[in-house]
Design an enzyme around this catalytic site. Structure first.
Site, PDB file in Angstrom:
ATOM      1  N   GLY A 192       4.680  73.117  -9.652  1.00 30.93           N
ATOM      2  CA  GLY A 192       5.772  72.249 -10.084  1.00 30.93           C
ATOM      3  C   GLY A 192       7.043  73.033 -10.338  1.00 30.93           C
ATOM      4  CB  CYS A 251       4.235  74.619 -14.718  1.00 28.31           C
ATOM      5  SG  CYS A 251       4.052  74.847 -12.935  1.00 28.31           S
ATOM      6  CG  HIS A 279       9.869  91.997   2.273  1.00 27.50           C
ATOM      7  ND1 HIS A 279       8.881  91.856   3.222  1.00 27.50           N
ATOM      8  CD2 HIS A 279      10.009  93.332   2.071  1.00 27.50           C
ATOM      9  CE1 HIS A 279       8.437  93.059   3.584  1.00 27.50           C
ATOM     10  NE2 HIS A 279       9.101  93.970   2.889  1.00 27.50           N
TER      11      HIS A 279
HETATM   12  C1  RB5 Z   1       0.815  69.683 -16.254  1.00 26.85           C
HETATM   13  O1  RB5 Z   1      -0.361  69.026 -16.512  1.00 26.85           O
HETATM   14  C2  RB5 Z   1       0.801  70.268 -14.846  1.00 26.85           C
HETATM   15  O2  RB5 Z   1       0.798  69.256 -13.906  1.00 26.85           O
HETATM   16  C3  RB5 Z   1       1.974  71.205 -14.645  1.00 26.85           C
HETATM   17  O3  RB5 Z   1       1.928  72.206 -15.588  1.00 26.85           O
HETATM   18  C4  RB5 Z   1       2.070  71.909 -13.313  1.00 26.85           C
HETATM   19  O4  RB5 Z   1       0.854  72.530 -12.998  1.00 26.85           O
HETATM   20  C5  RB5 Z   1       2.582  71.100 -12.212  1.00 26.85           C
HETATM   21  O5  RB5 Z   1       2.757  71.542 -11.086  1.00 26.85           O
END
Ligand code: RB5
Length: 162
Positions: A83, A78, A111
């Site tokens: 996230g 992400c 580990h």
């Molecule tokens: C998307 O804008 C972003 O929030 C997502 O890719 C990520 O970085 C979230 O943790």
């Protein structure tokens, strides 16, 4: 896994890998897919363009497919990597590691026996990502005292998640 990625530490000769991202990880996923497809059995779980999506919609199902054994390991991307890390580590049996260096990627295998690699698509150069993926896929878990620690995590998980 072909010889190009394999080394003497590889645990499974031909691991099945699932790769997923949100829109912020899409570009890096594309680069890694091209890189990995020449070498190993890799499945693209989406997203398939840069239209805004929600990372849990890709991270949870991909992580579940690793947890249930359909895939041996996964790579999630992400924007920040945060996230996807949060999501994947909520799935029972998943040890997801957000790695920003080759050394950390190696340690996450040695580990922590990490079964999911998380990368920050908006903060990582493509060539570094390829090097991290290569090391992560070819480094073996060291077992021993590290397994004792993983057992404690599993025990906690068994207690918490029914
Ligand atoms: C998307 O804008 C972003 O929030 C997502 O890719 C990520 O970085 C979230 O943790």
């Amino acid at each position: 896994m072909s010889n190009k990625l394999q080394n003497s530490n590889t645990q499974t000769p031909n691991p099945k890998i699932i790769l997923a991202s949100d829109h912020a990880g899409f570009q890096l996923k594309k680069v890694l897919l091209d890189y990995l497809r020449k070498k190993i059995d890799v499945t693209d779980f989406g997203t398939f363009n840069e239209e805004s999506v929600d990372y849990p919609d890709y991270g949870f199902p991909a992580a579940e497919k690793v947890a249930n054994g359909e895939f041996e390991r996964g790579i999630l991307i992400c924007g920040s990597g945060l996230g996807m890390s949060i999501v994947a580590n909520k799935v029972k049996g998943i040890r997801a590691a957000l790695c920003t260096s080759i050394d950390i990627a190696k340690l996450s295998r040695q580990h922590n026996n990490a079964n999911i690699l998380v990368l920050p698509g908006r903060f990582m150069k493509e060539d570094l990502a390829q090097k991290i993926v290569k090391v992560w896929l070819t480094t073996e878990f060291e077992d021993g005292r590290h397994q004792r620690r993983l057992d404690k995590i599993q025990k906690f998980e068994e207690k918490r998640i029914k």
